[in-house]
Design a protein around this motif. Sequence first.
Motif, PDB file in Angstrom:
ATOM      1  N   HIS A 110      43.231  35.895  30.643  1.00  0.00           N
ATOM      2  CA  HIS A 110      42.062  36.036  31.517  1.00  0.00           C
ATOM      3  C   HIS A 110      42.485  36.377  32.942  1.00  0.00           C
ATOM      4  O   HIS A 110      41.873  37.223  33.593  1.00  0.00           O
ATOM      5  CB  HIS A 110      41.227  34.752  31.538  1.00  0.00           C
ATOM      6  CG  HIS A 110      40.386  34.554  30.329  1.00  0.00           C
ATOM      7  ND1 HIS A 110      39.362  35.395  29.969  1.00  0.00           N
ATOM      8  CD2 HIS A 110      40.414  33.580  29.382  1.00  0.00           C
ATOM      9  CE1 HIS A 110      38.793  34.950  28.862  1.00  0.00           C
ATOM     10  NE2 HIS A 110      39.427  33.855  28.490  1.00  0.00           N
ATOM     11  N   LEU A 111      43.530  35.721  33.415  1.00  0.00           N
ATOM     12  CA  LEU A 111      44.020  35.951  34.771  1.00  0.00           C
ATOM     13  C   LEU A 111      44.496  37.392  34.932  1.00  0.00           C
ATOM     14  O   LEU A 111      44.165  38.052  35.919  1.00  0.00           O
ATOM     15  CB  LEU A 111      45.139  34.964  35.091  1.00  0.00           C
ATOM     16  CG  LEU A 111      45.628  34.890  36.520  1.00  0.00           C
ATOM     17  CD1 LEU A 111      44.508  34.614  37.485  1.00  0.00           C
ATOM     18  CD2 LEU A 111      46.692  33.803  36.632  1.00  0.00           C
ATOM     19  N   ASP A 112      45.231  37.888  33.966  1.00  0.00           N
ATOM     20  CA  ASP A 112      45.709  39.274  34.014  1.00  0.00           C
ATOM     21  C   ASP A 112      44.547  40.263  34.047  1.00  0.00           C
ATOM     22  O   ASP A 112      44.552  41.220  34.818  1.00  0.00           O
ATOM     23  CB  ASP A 112      46.616  39.590  32.824  1.00  0.00           C
ATOM     24  CG  ASP A 112      47.961  38.905  32.914  1.00  0.00           C
ATOM     25  OD1 ASP A 112      48.335  38.444  34.025  1.00  0.00           O
ATOM     26  OD2 ASP A 112      48.637  38.807  31.875  1.00  0.00           O
ATOM     27  N   ARG A 113      43.527  40.029  33.210  1.00  0.00           N
ATOM     28  CA  ARG A 113      42.382  40.939  33.179  1.00  0.00           C
ATOM     29  C   ARG A 113      41.577  40.884  34.465  1.00  0.00           C
ATOM     30  O   ARG A 113      41.138  41.922  34.972  1.00  0.00           O
ATOM     31  CB  ARG A 113      41.492  40.636  31.975  1.00  0.00           C
ATOM     32  CG  ARG A 113      42.099  41.191  30.689  1.00  0.00           C
ATOM     33  CD  ARG A 113      41.138  41.125  29.531  1.00  0.00           C
ATOM     34  NE  ARG A 113      41.233  39.775  28.963  1.00  0.00           N
ATOM     35  CZ  ARG A 113      40.189  39.026  28.645  1.00  0.00           C
ATOM     36  NH1 ARG A 113      38.973  39.454  28.809  1.00  0.00           N
ATOM     37  NH2 ARG A 113      40.362  37.825  28.144  1.00  0.00           N
ATOM     38  N   LEU A 114      41.391  39.684  35.023  1.00  0.00           N
ATOM     39  CA  LEU A 114      40.648  39.574  36.279  1.00  0.00           C
ATOM     40  C   LEU A 114      41.403  40.212  37.433  1.00  0.00           C
ATOM     41  O   LEU A 114      40.808  40.880  38.279  1.00  0.00           O
ATOM     42  CB  LEU A 114      40.352  38.110  36.599  1.00  0.00           C
ATOM     43  CG  LEU A 114      39.156  37.520  35.879  1.00  0.00           C
ATOM     44  CD1 LEU A 114      39.071  36.013  36.113  1.00  0.00           C
ATOM     45  CD2 LEU A 114      37.878  38.184  36.328  1.00  0.00           C
ATOM     46  N   ARG A 115      42.701  40.010  37.473  1.00  0.00           N
ATOM     47  CA  ARG A 115      43.504  40.646  38.526  1.00  0.00           C
ATOM     48  C   ARG A 115      43.417  42.164  38.424  1.00  0.00           C
ATOM     49  O   ARG A 115      43.311  42.861  39.428  1.00  0.00           O
ATOM     50  CB  ARG A 115      44.961  40.213  38.420  1.00  0.00           C
ATOM     51  CG  ARG A 115      45.226  38.860  38.996  1.00  0.00           C
ATOM     52  CD  ARG A 115      46.696  38.576  38.929  1.00  0.00           C
ATOM     53  NE  ARG A 115      47.010  37.261  39.412  1.00  0.00           N
ATOM     54  CZ  ARG A 115      48.044  36.557  39.007  1.00  0.00           C
ATOM     55  NH1 ARG A 115      48.852  37.050  38.088  1.00  0.00           N
ATOM     56  NH2 ARG A 115      48.265  35.366  39.511  1.00  0.00           N
ATOM     57  N   ALA A 116      43.466  42.679  37.195  1.00  0.00           N
ATOM     58  CA  ALA A 116      43.394  44.136  37.000  1.00  0.00           C
ATOM     59  C   ALA A 116      42.038  44.674  37.441  1.00  0.00           C
ATOM     60  O   ALA A 116      41.967  45.774  38.004  1.00  0.00           O
ATOM     61  CB  ALA A 116      43.637  44.478  35.530  1.00  0.00           C
ATOM     62  N   SER A 117      40.987  43.925  37.247  1.00  0.00           N
ATOM     63  CA  SER A 117      39.668  44.407  37.650  1.00  0.00           C
ATOM     64  C   SER A 117      39.443  44.242  39.157  1.00  0.00           C
ATOM     65  O   SER A 117      38.742  45.049  39.759  1.00  0.00           O
ATOM     66  CB  SER A 117      38.559  43.689  36.877  1.00  0.00           C
ATOM     67  OG  SER A 117      38.483  42.328  37.256  1.00  0.00           O
ATOM     68  N   HIS A 118      40.037  43.216  39.756  1.00  0.00           N
ATOM     69  CA  HIS A 118      39.877  42.986  41.197  1.00  0.00           C
ATOM     70  C   HIS A 118      40.842  43.843  42.019  1.00  0.00           C
ATOM     71  O   HIS A 118      40.527  44.241  43.129  1.00  0.00           O
ATOM     72  CB  HIS A 118      40.121  41.514  41.542  1.00  0.00           C
ATOM     73  CG  HIS A 118      38.961  40.634  41.254  1.00  0.00           C
ATOM     74  ND1 HIS A 118      38.710  40.137  39.994  1.00  0.00           N
ATOM     75  CD2 HIS A 118      37.984  40.172  42.057  1.00  0.00           C
ATOM     76  CE1 HIS A 118      37.626  39.398  40.043  1.00  0.00           C
ATOM     77  NE2 HIS A 118      37.168  39.398  41.285  1.00  0.00           N
ATOM     78  N   PHE A 119      42.023  44.085  41.472  1.00  0.00           N
ATOM     79  CA  PHE A 119      43.073  44.811  42.191  1.00  0.00           C
ATOM     80  C   PHE A 119      43.637  45.911  41.312  1.00  0.00           C
ATOM     81  O   PHE A 119      44.779  45.842  40.877  1.00  0.00           O
ATOM     82  CB  PHE A 119      44.206  43.857  42.602  1.00  0.00           C
ATOM     83  CG  PHE A 119      43.720  42.597  43.282  1.00  0.00           C
ATOM     84  CD1 PHE A 119      43.254  42.639  44.583  1.00  0.00           C
ATOM     85  CD2 PHE A 119      43.734  41.380  42.616  1.00  0.00           C
ATOM     86  CE1 PHE A 119      42.814  41.488  45.214  1.00  0.00           C
ATOM     87  CE2 PHE A 119      43.295  40.224  43.230  1.00  0.00           C
ATOM     88  CZ  PHE A 119      42.825  40.275  44.548  1.00  0.00           C
ATOM     89  N   PRO A 120      42.852  46.947  41.015  1.00  0.00           N
ATOM     90  CA  PRO A 120      43.348  48.019  40.138  1.00  0.00           C
ATOM     91  C   PRO A 120      44.552  48.737  40.729  1.00  0.00           C
ATOM     92  O   PRO A 120      44.652  48.920  41.935  1.00  0.00           O
ATOM     93  CB  PRO A 120      42.154  48.970  40.005  1.00  0.00           C
ATOM     94  CG  PRO A 120      41.212  48.605  41.090  1.00  0.00           C
ATOM     95  CD  PRO A 120      41.529  47.207  41.534  1.00  0.00           C
ATOM     96  N   GLY A 121      45.468  49.073  39.865  1.00  0.00           N
ATOM     97  CA  GLY A 121      46.646  49.819  40.287  1.00  0.00           C
ATOM     98  C   GLY A 121      47.792  48.981  40.800  1.00  0.00           C
ATOM     99  O   GLY A 121      48.791  49.502  41.273  1.00  0.00           O
ATOM    100  N   THR A 122      47.665  47.625  40.698  1.00  0.00           N
ATOM    101  CA  THR A 122      48.768  46.768  41.158  1.00  0.00           C
ATOM    102  C   THR A 122      49.518  46.184  40.006  1.00  0.00           C
ATOM    103  O   THR A 122      49.100  46.140  38.926  1.00  0.00           O
ATOM    104  CB  THR A 122      48.284  45.628  42.069  1.00  0.00           C
ATOM    105  OG1 THR A 122      47.346  44.837  41.364  1.00  0.00           O
ATOM    106  CG2 THR A 122      47.694  46.160  43.336  1.00  0.00           C
TER     107      THR A 122
END
Length: 58
Positions: free
Chosen positions: A46-58
Amino acid sequence: MTNTTAKAQLLDLLIEPLKGCKGLYAHRQNLMQRVMRMPDLEVRDHLDRLRASHFPGT
């Protein structure tokens, strides 16, 4: 990252968009209980998916 840190970060990301909303305290308590009961792998997913949606390209 420790399991506790991952759970705290997940909770922060879930609550961020709700800050300032009426009834946040009760909702936050519910989210905290649900996150604490999650298995560690599920939390990290969940953390990985939320980070990807909040900070795309990182």
